[in-house]
Design a protein around this motif. Structure first.
Motif: not given
Length: 401
Positions: A146-150, A162-172, A176-180
């Protein structure tokens, strides 16, 4: 207030490990597409989305890949492996780029996540949002964020507290609906690279073709072995939702021809598209049933209306450089004691050998004031496996009048 403070501190911690990834036209020297990437596993490795680098993958003679650091430094990148099914690509630089980020499992639903990248090429930014869990009823099982990836943030990391990668930005999807892409798929690509000491894959295009073939064949075989529920559509019972990854919707119309015709329609789709380039995606499957009946319309008029509805035209934006022309064959067949005019069309992929688009249409022609249309469209699949599924479809039809 805590989320704002943490985003600020994370920004300072990771900005030296996150880059803009640019596809450059060798002829003009100008960028064609931009995305984001981050250092992973080794100081000289970057990960981004496949769709960010697809122009280079499809035409490496005319395009190159570069990085742009937050301090303005630039350099060349080499593509060494991809997971086209999960939209991931791994790149290597000829120098160390920064501290590799670590990966971690997805936190509980409702946890705050921080997506980093270069939106619209305007500079390094962070978007704070919420983890809404894995989309388990989809083929790709992405994370709902639930964030708006541009545009331009594609390929950047989504981090936990903790600053660890749990996902990679891929699409919106907007609003304010996006996917990782879940980090487990990134870990799988890195594990495969470790086995080969991080050397570039020898034949990247062949690997992409094999990934696509495996994915579509696995999908079709899974659909055939599922237990299918039948639903009523007019005078027929037909297979509805073949799998949890498929959604079905009512598409009925109430006032066809001023109320003279009753129309019942069901549309189903897996809503998946595996991105290959700007004009080409595969992996989608959609099918539709439409029933027509009328006791107020004389048979010739009904037939004229019904015939106008029967079309075998469709497209997925594929061009002639990507696919051959459709070749079609039409026959009359009996399905559950009703006569159907059946048309099967096939076109083959030029660069992805062994994959085809399949369009099947059927129109019941044995009733004077009743009609039934069926359409199935599958993109980027094995033809023989697709036809096995088609036969199973028709074996499950039941006439109930």
């Amino acid at each position: 207030m805590q989320a704002i403070d943490r985003s600020s501190s994370l920004y300072a911690e990771v900005q030296q490990s996150i880059y803009q990834v640019r596809i450059i036209n060798r002829k003009t020297g100008h960028k064609r597409t931009i995305g984001s990437g981050f250092v992973i596993e080794r100081p000289n490795l970057l990960v981004t989305n496949y769709h960010v680098v697809s122009a280079y993958t499809n035409d490496p003679e005319n395009y190159s890949i570069e990085y742009l650091a937050t301090n303005g430094a630039t350099g060349n990148l080499e593509l060494i492996d991809v997971d086209v099914l999960h939209d991931l690509a791994v790149l290597v630089a000829d120098k160390n780029l920064g501290k590799p980020l670590k990966t971690d499992a997805l936190p509980e639903k409702g946890a705050t996540l921080y997506a980093f990248g270069n939106p619209l090429g305007l500079g390094f930014s962070v978007v704070t949002g919420t983890n809404n869990g894995l989309l388990t009823e989809s083929e790709d099982k992405n994370i709902l964020f639930s964030g708006n990836l541009n545009s331009g943030m594609s390929g950047g990391p989504a981090l936990n507290e903790q600053g660890a990668v749990v996902g990679v930005n891929v699409a919106t999807a907007g609003n304010a609906v996006s996917f990782l892409v879940a980090s487990e798929y990134l870990n799988a690509v890195l594990a495969q690279l470790r086995l080969n000491d991080f050397k570039p894959r020898a034949n990247l295009h062949e690997s992409i073709v094999q990934q696509l073939k495996f994915s579509t064949t696995d999908m079709l075989q899974r659909l055939r072995t599922n237990s299918w529920k039948l639903v009523s559509v007019g005078g027929f019972k037909v297979p509805s939702r073949l799998d949890k990854t498929i959604s079905c919707w009512d598409g009925s119309e109430n006032n066809e021809d001023h109320g003279l015709v009753n129309v019942i329609s069901v549309n189903c789709s897996n809503e998946r598209e595996i991105y290959l380039d700007e004009k080409l995606s595969v992996g989608n499957m959609q099918y539709q049933y439409t029933w027509y009946d009328s006791d107020k319309m004389i048979p010739p008029r009904f037939y004229h209306m019904y015939e106008a509805q029967n079309s075998d035209e469709t497209d997925n934006n594929a061009t002639k450089e990507n696919v051959t022309d459709f070749k079609c064959a039409t026959n009359f067949v009996a399905i559950t004691k009703q006569n159907f005019k059946m048309t099967i069309c096939r076109r083959d992929y030029v660069r992805y050998k062994g994959l085809s688009d399949i369009l099947v249409t059927g129109a019941m022609v044995s009733q004077k004031q009743k009609g039934f249309l069926f359409e199935l469209f599958i993109t980027g699949a094995d033809f023989k496996e697709s036809m096995r599924l088609v036969r199973q479809f028709f074996e499950n039809f039941q006439w109930q009048i």
